[in-house]
Write an enzyme that holds these catalytic residues in place. Structure first.
Site, PDB file in Angstrom:
ATOM      1  N   GLU A  75      49.549  11.372 117.615  1.00 50.47           N
ATOM      2  CA  GLU A  75      50.024  11.773 116.289  1.00 50.47           C
ATOM      3  C   GLU A  75      50.310  13.271 116.184  1.00 50.47           C
ATOM      4  OE1 GLU A  75      46.972  10.783 117.051  1.00 50.47           O
ATOM      5  OE2 GLU A  75      45.455  11.996 116.010  1.00 50.47           O
TER       6      GLU A  75
ATOM      7  N   CYS B  67      41.480   8.507 119.594  1.00 52.26           N
ATOM      8  CA  CYS B  67      40.385   9.447 119.874  1.00 52.26           C
ATOM      9  C   CYS B  67      39.113   9.012 119.151  1.00 52.26           C
ATOM     10  CB  CYS B  67      40.798  10.884 119.534  1.00 52.26           C
ATOM     11  SG  CYS B  67      39.668  12.102 120.238  1.00 52.26           S
TER      12      CYS B  67
ATOM     13  N   HIS C  67      45.730  11.864 121.345  1.00 53.28           N
ATOM     14  CA  HIS C  67      46.337  12.006 120.016  1.00 53.28           C
ATOM     15  C   HIS C  67      47.847  11.903 120.110  1.00 53.28           C
ATOM     16  CE1 HIS C  67      42.567  13.172 118.193  1.00 53.28           C
ATOM     17  NE2 HIS C  67      42.358  13.930 119.252  1.00 53.28           N
TER      18      HIS C  67
END
Lengths: 303, 222
Positions: free
Chosen positions: B200, B103, B198
């Site tokens: 994560e 991002c 994302h």
């Protein structure tokens, strides 16, 4: 919160994950109150991760008195137009129509805020009904968990906005993090009782006890006026900082904004904090909390 | 009686068990100026890397790989500039340090941005990237996408005020590994990997595992 995983190629908007996720992206950053597009650009240049668009900063709301409401949509539009970073806006506690209006403007986060005059003395907004995420204030863990139960996607400790006095922010951060640590040491039977005492959903209480943290980002707010204030809140466990009146009510807003951003990043390094604290000019004039009449203590608003 | 140990800045980061890492686990730094650093640290640890925070140029020395996390790209860029980290990071990347941006991280690794107002970039990826390409937060979305080279079905990802690659500037160097609506959202250029979303925040660690494998390969592990 039983949200389905989208099928390949399908796009699901307004999910809990993207609501909480945006707050995750703000971590380690400073969110600044701004009242004009020019201030918004100054904040962005200084390194703010987001701006809070409002008509009057809390210090002026205090000075002027009267009922404080959501901002004029024209003013919010102008700030959205001025910057590329996320824009937040405040609505009154419980005023779900102000929230509906703000959502249509394309604001990125709504703050259901005690700084404005509450519109409902019993109920907060049912935030699950919105696609835009909400941040809410809290003075203790029970209040934070009740707001999460209503659908908030981010929590900020309340502090006492518009005072330039960090003492209430300190109290609320220590209260919330201390209560989390105590929960984490309880057994299952004690957790039921804790949920009762906290007046909070037992599932959330159990989740906090198991993980040792809130399931959302915890920022701090209310009275932060200096780089050292911001760094202290970070050392006390905040994920990031809201600065309201502290920047644009000070002598040199550009430099102070930058300094607070830098101190928030390097909150563990006193040498950096010392360096950025030099020659900042006048901080905003503070208010001793004990001198405030009870009806002017914003932190007591919210239920 | 001794005082209980307390480190200034010790965070309420929960009770992550420190995973059993192999002694030869690569060291991967997460740029920790601003953003969702903790989520990357966790995903990297689950993927077999020794994950550390990077705040200063000195922190770069020990790294086998670097992650530029999600966050606000204008903020991270300005802090990189003010704390004089741009040149040392560019030098390490030019010397072959495997780097993964998600991002805001993808924005910062891009050579060009599709906007008039300049902002500090690390660069390295021959792409032109557009910030907030899908709109505002109301347009943020969860989805699952197929990523070339990642087995086990589509990857579960979150696009949050996400960018996308508008134009690949060097077709020979840049590999497009995934697209959404016809625009690249995962790209690789040699030792650089970037994703517009994302990975994560979802718990689906396959892109991190891919990156840790790139780090091991660059280090010369078999």
């Amino acid at each position: 919160m039983t949200e389905q995983t989208p099928a390949t190629g399908q796009q699901h908007t307004g999910t809990t994950r993207v609501k909480r996720g945006l707050a995750d992206m703000l971590k380690g950053g400073v969110i600044m109150d701004v009242v004009t597009p020019e201030q918004a650009r100054i904040a962005e240049e200084a390194g703010a991760v987001a701006v809070m668009a409002l008509e009057r900063v809390p210090a002026d709301i205090r000075r002027d008195g009267g009922v404080a409401r959501m901002s004029d949509p024209d003013m919010i539009d102008a700030i959205i137009e001025a910057v590329s970073i996320p824009v937040m806006a405040k609505v009154r506690i419980g005023h779900f129509v102000e929230a509906q209006v703000i959502q249509t403007l394309g604001v990125d986060y709504i703050d259901e805020s005690e700084v404005l005059t509450p519109a409902d003395e019993t109920h907060h907004i049912d935030k699950w009904r919105f696609d835009v995420p909400f941040v809410c204030g809290a003075t203790n863990l029970g209040e934070a968990l009740r707001r999460l139960g209503e659908g908030a996607a981010m929590i900020r400790s309340k502090g006492e906005a518009g005072t330039g006095n960090v003492v209430e922010a300190t109290r609320h951060m220590r209260q919330i993090t201390g209560e989390i640590r105590r929960l984490a040491s309880m057994d299952e039977a004690e957790l039921f009782n804790a949920a009762k005492l906290l007046q909070a959903p037992v599932e959330l209480v159990r989740e906090v006890a198991e993980t040792g943290r809130l399931p959302v980002v915890l920022f701090t707010a209310g009275g932060i006026a200096t780089p050292a204030d911001a760094a202290m809140m970070m050392q006390l466990g905040a994920d990031g900082v809201f600065v309201g009146s502290g920047i644009f009510k000070s002598g040199n807003p550009e430099q102070r904004a930058r300094a607070i951003v830098e101190a928030t990043t390097h909150f563990q390094d006193p040498q950096v904090i010392a360096k950025v604290s030099r020659g900042l000019g006048e901080a905003m004039v503070g208010i001793e909390i004990d001198t405030l009449p009870p009806e002017q203590k914003y932190a007591d608003r919210g239920w | 009686m001794t005082r209980p140990s307390w480190t200034p800045g010790e965070r309420l980061t929960g009770r992550d068990p420190e995973p059993d890492l192999p002694p030869d686990a690569p060291v991967v730094g997460v740029l920790a100026l601003q953003g969702d650093v903790l989520e990357h640290l966790r995903a990297l640890r689950r993927s077999g890397a020794r994950a550390v925070e990077v705040r200063t140029a000195d922190d770069l020395a020990a790294l086998d790989g670097l992650v530029v996390p999600g966050g606000e790209s204008t903020t991270i860029g300005r802090l990189l500039e003010r704390f004089e980290l741009l040149a040392p990071i560019r030098a390490r990347i030019a010397a072959g340090l495997p780097t993964f941006g998600t991002c805001a991280g993808m924005i910062l690794l891009s050579d060009e941005l599709d906007q008039d107002r300049p902002q500090p970039l690390i660069g390295g990826l021959a792409v032109r990237t557009r910030r907030n390409a899908y709109g505002r937060q109301l347009d943020s979305f969860d989805t699952r996408i197929e990523v070339a080279g990642i087995d086990g079905g589509p990857v579960d990802v979150a696009f949050i005020r996400a960018p996308r690659v508008e134009k690949v500037l060097d077709d020979d160097a840049v590999e497009v590994l995934a697209e959404v609506d016809g625009f690249p959202v995962v790209v690789r250029q040699g030792h650089l990997l970037a994703a517009a979303f994302h990975p994560e925040v979802t718990g689906d660690d396959r892109l991190h595992a891919t990156f840790v494998a790139m780090v091991r390969a660059a280090r010369g592990d078999a």
